[in-house]
Scaffold this motif. Structure first.
Motif, PDB file in Angstrom:
ATOM      1  N   LEU A  33       0.818  -1.210   0.000  1.00 29.76           N
ATOM      2  CA  LEU A  33       0.000   0.000   0.000  1.00 29.76           C
ATOM      3  C   LEU A  33       0.852   1.260   0.000  1.00 29.76           C
ATOM      4  CD1 LEU A  33      -2.798  -0.980   2.547  1.00 29.76           C
ATOM      5  CD2 LEU A  33      -3.026  -0.742   0.075  1.00 29.76           C
ATOM      6  N   ASP A  34       2.137   1.133   0.380  1.00 30.93           N
ATOM      7  CA  ASP A  34       2.989   2.315   0.433  1.00 30.93           C
ATOM      8  C   ASP A  34       3.761   2.541  -0.861  1.00 30.93           C
ATOM      9  OD1 ASP A  34       4.586   0.091   0.690  1.00 30.93           O
ATOM     10  OD2 ASP A  34       5.909   0.968   2.207  1.00 30.93           O
ATOM     11  N   ALA A  35       3.503   1.707  -1.888  1.00 30.41           N
ATOM     12  CA  ALA A  35       4.198   1.866  -3.164  1.00 30.41           C
ATOM     13  C   ALA A  35       3.512   2.935  -4.008  1.00 30.41           C
ATOM     14  CB  ALA A  35       4.207   0.544  -3.926  1.00 30.41           C
ATOM     15  N   PRO A  36       4.278   3.673  -4.830  1.00 24.02           N
ATOM     16  CA  PRO A  36       3.643   4.646  -5.739  1.00 24.02           C
ATOM     17  C   PRO A  36       2.799   3.923  -6.780  1.00 24.02           C
ATOM     18  CG  PRO A  36       6.001   4.442  -6.202  1.00 24.02           C
ATOM     19  CD  PRO A  36       5.751   3.668  -4.951  1.00 24.02           C
ATOM     20  N   VAL A  37       1.652   4.509  -7.127  1.00 21.78           N
ATOM     21  CA  VAL A  37       0.726   3.827  -8.029  1.00 21.78           C
ATOM     22  C   VAL A  37       1.284   3.714  -9.447  1.00 21.78           C
ATOM     23  CG1 VAL A  37      -1.279   4.525  -6.675  1.00 21.78           C
ATOM     24  CG2 VAL A  37      -0.565   5.922  -8.608  1.00 21.78           C
ATOM     25  N   GLY A  38       2.339   4.475  -9.751  1.00 19.46           N
ATOM     26  CA  GLY A  38       2.975   4.342 -11.051  1.00 19.46           C
ATOM     27  C   GLY A  38       3.553   2.962 -11.293  1.00 19.46           C
ATOM     28  N   ARG A  39       3.768   2.189 -10.231  1.00 21.58           N
ATOM     29  CA  ARG A  39       4.302   0.831 -10.355  1.00 21.58           C
ATOM     30  C   ARG A  39       3.209  -0.206 -10.566  1.00 21.58           C
ATOM     31  NH1 ARG A  39       8.689   0.562  -5.345  1.00 21.58           N
ATOM     32  NH2 ARG A  39       9.888   2.422  -5.901  1.00 21.58           N
ATOM     33  N   PHE A  40       1.945   0.200 -10.488  1.00 19.62           N
ATOM     34  CA  PHE A  40       0.844  -0.752 -10.543  1.00 19.62           C
ATOM     35  C   PHE A  40       0.482  -1.089 -11.990  1.00 19.62           C
ATOM     36  CE2 PHE A  40      -1.108   0.743  -6.245  1.00 19.62           C
ATOM     37  CZ  PHE A  40       0.020   0.259  -5.588  1.00 19.62           C
ATOM     38  N   SER A  41      -0.210  -2.213 -12.136  1.00 18.54           N
ATOM     39  CA  SER A  41      -0.726  -2.605 -13.447  1.00 18.54           C
ATOM     40  C   SER A  41      -1.945  -1.755 -13.803  1.00 18.54           C
ATOM     41  CB  SER A  41      -1.126  -4.083 -13.416  1.00 18.54           C
ATOM     42  OG  SER A  41      -2.255  -4.270 -12.581  1.00 18.54           O
ATOM     43  N   GLY A  42      -2.387  -1.892 -15.042  1.00 19.76           N
ATOM     44  CA  GLY A  42      -3.546  -1.108 -15.482  1.00 19.76           C
ATOM     45  C   GLY A  42      -4.798  -1.407 -14.681  1.00 19.76           C
ATOM     46  N   GLY A  43      -5.038  -2.690 -14.391  1.00 24.65           N
ATOM     47  CA  GLY A  43      -6.210  -3.047 -13.609  1.00 24.65           C
ATOM     48  C   GLY A  43      -6.136  -2.539 -12.176  1.00 24.65           C
ATOM     49  N   GLN A  44      -4.930  -2.573 -11.586  1.00 26.20           N
ATOM     50  CA  GLN A  44      -4.752  -2.052 -10.239  1.00 26.20           C
ATOM     51  C   GLN A  44      -4.964  -0.542 -10.194  1.00 26.20           C
ATOM     52  OE1 GLN A  44      -0.794  -3.621  -9.674  1.00 26.20           O
ATOM     53  NE2 GLN A  44      -1.529  -5.239  -8.307  1.00 26.20           N
ATOM     54  N   ARG A  45      -4.511   0.154 -11.227  1.00 20.48           N
ATOM     55  CA  ARG A  45      -4.695   1.605 -11.274  1.00 20.48           C
ATOM     56  C   ARG A  45      -6.183   1.952 -11.401  1.00 20.48           C
ATOM     57  NH1 ARG A  45      -0.686   4.990 -12.692  1.00 20.48           N
ATOM     58  NH2 ARG A  45      -1.938   6.009 -14.297  1.00 20.48           N
ATOM     59  N   GLN A  46      -6.923   1.158 -12.174  1.00 17.85           N
ATOM     60  CA  GLN A  46      -8.376   1.366 -12.234  1.00 17.85           C
ATOM     61  C   GLN A  46      -8.995   1.187 -10.857  1.00 17.85           C
ATOM     62  OE1 GLN A  46     -10.743   2.281 -14.237  1.00 17.85           O
ATOM     63  NE2 GLN A  46      -9.795   2.408 -16.246  1.00 17.85           N
ATOM     64  N   ALA A  47      -8.513   0.193 -10.105  1.00 17.70           N
ATOM     65  CA  ALA A  47      -9.043  -0.046  -8.766  1.00 17.70           C
ATOM     66  C   ALA A  47      -8.796   1.159  -7.859  1.00 17.70           C
ATOM     67  CB  ALA A  47      -8.402  -1.297  -8.158  1.00 17.70           C
ATOM     68  N   VAL A  48      -7.623   1.787  -7.983  1.00 16.87           N
ATOM     69  CA  VAL A  48      -7.325   2.975  -7.174  1.00 16.87           C
ATOM     70  C   VAL A  48      -8.274   4.113  -7.526  1.00 16.87           C
ATOM     71  CG1 VAL A  48      -5.587   4.729  -6.631  1.00 16.87           C
ATOM     72  CG2 VAL A  48      -4.907   2.327  -6.872  1.00 16.87           C
TER      73      VAL A  48
END
Length: 250
Positions: free
Chosen positions: A145-160
Motif C-alpha cells: 500500500l505504500d508503493a507509488p501507483v505508477g508501479r501498478f498494473s492497469g487493472g490495479q490503477r483502475q481499482a485505485v
C-alpha cells in the motif's frame, strides 16, 4: 443484480446540447437504477462524451432536465455533481503516479492532524487506513500500500481510481472506457470490480467500445447515434449483431 429500489438514482429527460451550429445531443433520455450497470455505446461522434459531461456538470444542457434521487438538479460545475455523489473516472484516471494509494484517494483533500496540539501535519496513518479499507471493500489486493501507483498494473490503477470515488461516497459512477488499452487478464479484473460495485448498490454508467465487456457487466445498453437515442435493450434480450445495427443504422 436487480435494482434495489423502484426509483431511479439518476434520470436524464429530453436533454439537448448544441455547440454553435452542431447539435451534439437531441432529446436524449435514459435512467439508472441503484445496483444497475447501464452501458452507453455508439460510434465516435455519437454523443457519448457530451452526454456524460452534461450529467457530470462539465456542460450545461440547453434543453431537458437531469433528476437525481427523484429530484431535479442543476450542476454548474463538476464539483457540484461530485457533491451529490456523481463521480466520473475518465480514461486517463487522473492519478498522481508518484504517490501512494492513500495519497491519491485524498489528493487535494489531505487529512491533517496536529503535533503537540499546534503544528499541522498530514495524517498519513489515516490515509493508509483509508487505502486498506477501500481496497478491501473492492476485494482488490496489492502487495504494498505504500508503493507509488505508477508501479501498478492497469487493472490495479483502475481499482485505485474507483476506490477514490467510492471513498468519497459516490452513488453514481461513470466509467469512460475503463478497459481500453488493457490486456485480457486486466480487463477481467475491471469487469470483476464493476460486478462488486453493483453488488454494493452503486449505479454505474459504463462507456465502452468493447461489446464483450459490455455484455459481461451491463444490465441494459443505451445506444446513441448522431446525438440521438438509437435504441435501448436489456442485455439478456439482445445480441452483438443487434447492437451493432443500432450503432450504425439499418
Amino acid at each position: 443484480m436487480a435494482a434495489t429500489t423502484s426509483e431511479p438514482i439518476l434520470e436524464v429527460r429530453g436533454v439537448a446540447k448544441r455547440f454553435g451550429g452542431v447539435q451534439a445531443l437531441k432529446d436524449v433520455s435514459m435512467r439508472l437504477m441503484p445496483g444497475e450497470c447501464v452501458a452507453l455505446a455508439g460510434d465516435n461522434g455519437a454523443g457519448k462524451s457530451t452526454l456524460i459531461k452534461t450529467i457530470s456538470g462539465v456542460y450545461q444542457p440547453d434543453e431537458g432536465e437531469i433528476r437525481f434521487a427523484g429530484q431535479p438538479v442543476h450542476f454548474p460545475t463538476p464539483e457540484a455533481a461530485r457533491g451529490h455523489g456523481i463521480e466520473t473516472i475518465y480514461q486517463d484516471l487522473a492519478l498522481a503516479d508518484n504517490l501512494t494509494i492513500g495519497a491519491n484517494i485524498f489528493l487535494g483533500r489531505e487529512p491533517m492532524r496536529k503535533i503537540l496540539g499546534v503544528l499541522p501535519v498530514i495524517d498519513r496513518a489515516k490515509m493508509a487506513e483509508a487505502a486498506r479499507e477501500t481496497m478491501a471493500r473492492l476485494d482488490f489486493h496489492v502487495n504494498r500500500l505504500d508503493a507509488p501507483v505508477g508501479r501498478f498494473s492497469g487493472g490495479q490503477r483502475q481499482a485505485v481510481a474507483i476506490g477514490r470515488a467510492i471513498y468519497w461516497k459516490a452513488r453514481v459512477l461513470i466509467m469512460d472506457e475503463p478497459t481500453a488499452a488493457l490486456g485480457v487478464p486486466e480487463q477481467r479484473k475491471v469487469v470483476q470490480l464493476v460486478r462488486t460495485l453493483k453488488s454494493q448498490g452503486q449505479g454505474i454508467i459504463f462507456i465502452s467500445h468493447n461489446l464483450q465487456d459490455i455484455f459481461a457487466v451491463a444490465d441494459r445498453i443505451v445506444v446513441l447515434r448522431r446525438g440521438q437515442l438509437a435504441g435501448e435493450r436489456r442485455i439478456a434480450e439482445t445480441n452483438h449483431d443487434e447492437v451493432v445495427k443500432l450503432m450504425v443504422g439499418g
